[in-house]
Design an enzyme around this catalytic site. Structure first.
Site, PDB file in Angstrom:
ATOM      1  N   HIS A  36       0.922  -7.792  -0.748  1.00 53.39           N
ATOM      2  CA  HIS A  36      -0.181  -6.929  -1.166  1.00 53.39           C
ATOM      3  C   HIS A  36       0.388  -5.637  -1.749  1.00 53.39           C
ATOM      4  O   HIS A  36       1.585  -5.383  -1.668  1.00 53.39           O
ATOM      5  CB  HIS A  36      -1.029  -6.518   0.043  1.00 53.39           C
ATOM      6  CG  HIS A  36      -1.570  -7.625   0.863  1.00 53.39           C
ATOM      7  ND1 HIS A  36      -2.855  -8.090   0.726  1.00 53.39           N
ATOM      8  CD2 HIS A  36      -1.028  -8.349   1.880  1.00 53.39           C
ATOM      9  CE1 HIS A  36      -3.091  -9.048   1.615  1.00 53.39           C
ATOM     10  NE2 HIS A  36      -1.989  -9.223   2.316  1.00 53.39           N
ATOM     11  N   GLU A 118       2.383  -5.281   2.955  1.00 54.66           N
ATOM     12  CA  GLU A 118       1.895  -4.333   1.953  1.00 54.66           C
ATOM     13  C   GLU A 118       3.084  -3.614   1.337  1.00 54.66           C
ATOM     14  O   GLU A 118       4.022  -3.228   2.039  1.00 54.66           O
ATOM     15  CB  GLU A 118       0.988  -3.275   2.596  1.00 54.66           C
ATOM     16  CG  GLU A 118      -0.298  -3.802   3.169  1.00 54.66           C
ATOM     17  CD  GLU A 118      -1.408  -3.935   2.138  1.00 54.66           C
ATOM     18  OE1 GLU A 118      -1.178  -3.642   0.940  1.00 54.66           O
ATOM     19  OE2 GLU A 118      -2.510  -4.336   2.538  1.00 54.66           O
ATOM     20  N   HIS A 157      -1.688 -11.544  -2.932  1.00 48.35           N
ATOM     21  CA  HIS A 157      -3.086 -11.475  -2.513  1.00 48.35           C
ATOM     22  C   HIS A 157      -3.993 -12.009  -3.622  1.00 48.35           C
ATOM     23  O   HIS A 157      -4.994 -12.680  -3.360  1.00 48.35           O
ATOM     24  CB  HIS A 157      -3.429 -10.034  -2.160  1.00 48.35           C
ATOM     25  CG  HIS A 157      -4.644  -9.872  -1.327  1.00 48.35           C
ATOM     26  ND1 HIS A 157      -5.196  -8.644  -1.078  1.00 48.35           N
ATOM     27  CD2 HIS A 157      -5.435 -10.760  -0.669  1.00 48.35           C
ATOM     28  CE1 HIS A 157      -6.269  -8.778  -0.309  1.00 48.35           C
ATOM     29  NE2 HIS A 157      -6.442 -10.052  -0.053  1.00 48.35           N
TER      30      HIS A 157
END
Length: 185
Positions: A36, A118, A157
């Site tokens: 992500h 992330e 994602h």
């Protein structure tokens, strides 16, 4: 040597436990890694805001964007900051709340069987060399613990939530990541 403690935390990472996690379904094999991106406020880097979001402590009065998202209950397993610092929010064996409505290889609810990482960044801003190095090292550490996460089970994602999500975006260099992974045993 196993780089993950029995508690699911990686070694040599800053720990910042998020309440936004729960048990994975029984007998669910972890076999997917989802990449992500995040920046708070959008396109701004540094600061405490990502930690605060994942801890449910984002102050809505601090920025107009925060007022829109401060009530979200989300998390990722890990964050890799622009300088390569790694932060872990959820133990790997637990379910982080990062994918939302999602599907991979015909299986829905990707949070159940995935690990979410992330990258501090945005779709259009190139990621840093330090991030790519830390990401490749982190992926290999995770794969030692979860061998079902083969290199072809690393995805964005955008691939598990098409039309809804765009990250890690066109600025993410998948070939660069693959080259780095090929150099790490």
């Amino acid at each position: 040597m196993n780089s993950t403690t029995c508690s699911g935390w990686l070694e040599s990472v800053r720990r910042c436990p998020s309440p936004n996690q729960d048990q994975r379904p029984a007998a669910c094999e972890v076999d997917l890694l989802v990449i992500h991106n995040i920046s708070l406020p959008p396109d701004q880097y540094g600061g405490p805001w990502i930690d605060r979001l994942f801890l449910n402590q984002l102050p809505p009065e601090q920025h107009p964007y925060f007022a829109k998202i401060h009530q979200l209950r989300v998390s990722a397993h890990l964050l890799i900051r622009r300088d390569g610092e790694r932060v872990q929010y959820v133990p790997l064996h637990r379910r982080a709340w990062h994918a939302g409505q999602s599907c991979f290889d015909g299986r829905e609810r990707c949070n159940d069987f995935s690990i979410g990482i992330e990258l501090e960044g945005s779709d259009e801003t190139p990621y840093t060399e330090a991030q790519y190095r830390a990401l490749a090292r982190t992926i290999r550490e995770i794969q030692r613990r979860y061998p079902a996460i083969s290199d072809d089970r690393i995805t964005g994602h955008c691939d598990i939530a098409p039309g809804r999500k765009t990250d890690p975006g066109p600025a993410f260099d998948w070939q660069r990541l693959r080259r780095l992974l090929s150099r790490i045993a």
